[in-house]
Scaffold this motif. Structure first.
Motif, PDB file in Angstrom:
ATOM      1  N   ALA A  64     -12.013   3.179   7.503  1.00 49.57           N
ATOM      2  CA  ALA A  64     -11.192   1.564   8.416  1.00 49.57           C
ATOM      3  C   ALA A  64      -9.598   2.075   7.794  1.00 49.57           C
ATOM      4  N   LEU A  65      -9.468   2.554   6.828  1.00 54.41           N
ATOM      5  CA  LEU A  65      -8.293   1.862   6.641  1.00 54.41           C
ATOM      6  C   LEU A  65      -7.194   3.426   7.422  1.00 54.41           C
ATOM      7  N   LYS A  66      -8.217   4.166   7.014  1.00 52.38           N
ATOM      8  CA  LYS A  66      -7.362   5.325   7.838  1.00 52.38           C
ATOM      9  C   LYS A  66      -7.102   5.199   9.167  1.00 52.38           C
ATOM     10  N   GLU A  67      -7.954   4.472   9.789  1.00 52.50           N
ATOM     11  CA  GLU A  67      -7.647   4.495  11.543  1.00 52.50           C
ATOM     12  C   GLU A  67      -6.747   3.509  11.480  1.00 52.50           C
ATOM     13  N   ASP A  68      -6.964   2.405  10.566  1.00 51.20           N
ATOM     14  CA  ASP A  68      -5.368   1.189  11.453  1.00 51.20           C
ATOM     15  C   ASP A  68      -3.838   2.486   9.959  1.00 51.20           C
ATOM     16  N   GLY A  69      -4.337   2.853  10.327  1.00 54.08           N
ATOM     17  CA  GLY A  69      -2.468   3.641   9.493  1.00 54.08           C
ATOM     18  C   GLY A  69      -3.099   3.398   8.015  1.00 54.08           C
ATOM     19  N   LEU A  70      -3.603   2.994   7.229  1.00 53.74           N
ATOM     20  CA  LEU A  70      -3.101   2.472   5.616  1.00 53.74           C
ATOM     21  C   LEU A  70      -3.612   3.329   4.779  1.00 53.74           C
ATOM     22  N   PRO A  71      -2.345   2.716   3.733  1.00 48.84           N
ATOM     23  CA  PRO A  71      -2.625   4.049   2.942  1.00 48.84           C
ATOM     24  C   PRO A  71      -4.769   3.498   2.471  1.00 48.84           C
ATOM     25  N   VAL A  72      -4.305   4.608   1.319  1.00 50.53           N
ATOM     26  CA  VAL A  72      -6.090   4.410   0.852  1.00 50.53           C
ATOM     27  C   VAL A  72      -5.624   4.419  -0.603  1.00 50.53           C
ATOM     28  N   PRO A  73      -5.932   3.083  -1.615  1.00 52.71           N
ATOM     29  CA  PRO A  73      -5.570   4.053  -2.441  1.00 52.71           C
ATOM     30  C   PRO A  73      -6.545   4.425  -3.958  1.00 52.71           C
ATOM     31  N   GLU A  74      -5.825   5.468  -5.137  1.00 49.33           N
ATOM     32  CA  GLU A  74      -5.896   6.219  -5.588  1.00 49.33           C
ATOM     33  C   GLU A  74      -6.753   5.433  -6.363  1.00 49.33           C
TER      34      GLU A  74
END
Length: 72
Positions: A52-62
């Motif tokens: 969902a984060l990737k789909e929304d163009g948001l960074p994925v927390p490390e």
């Protein structure tokens, strides 16, 4: 498909269900009647969260979580 490693915390609630949280992904929580079921469910929850984060163009927390035992 690449695999990532995420740390999770597992504990039993007052109803006997196993609760699993992924601290590096705020709000990513799941549960199960058994430890095995809870772990399968959190894997799905983590995958869905990251997708969902990737789909929304948001960074994925490390992964940034450390564990410690504290003697009280």
């Amino acid at each position: 498909m690449s695999q990532n490693i995420r740390q999770v915390i597992m504990y039993r609630d007052e109803d006997g269900y196993w609760i699993v949280e992924c601290p590096s992904l705020k709000g990513c929580v799941s549960q199960g009647k058994t430890k095995e079921e809870a772990l399968l469910n959190i894997k799905e929850a983590i995958s869905g969260y990251v997708a969902a984060l990737k789909e929304d163009g948001l960074p994925v927390p490390e992964e940034n979580f450390e564990t410690f035992l504290v003697v009280v």
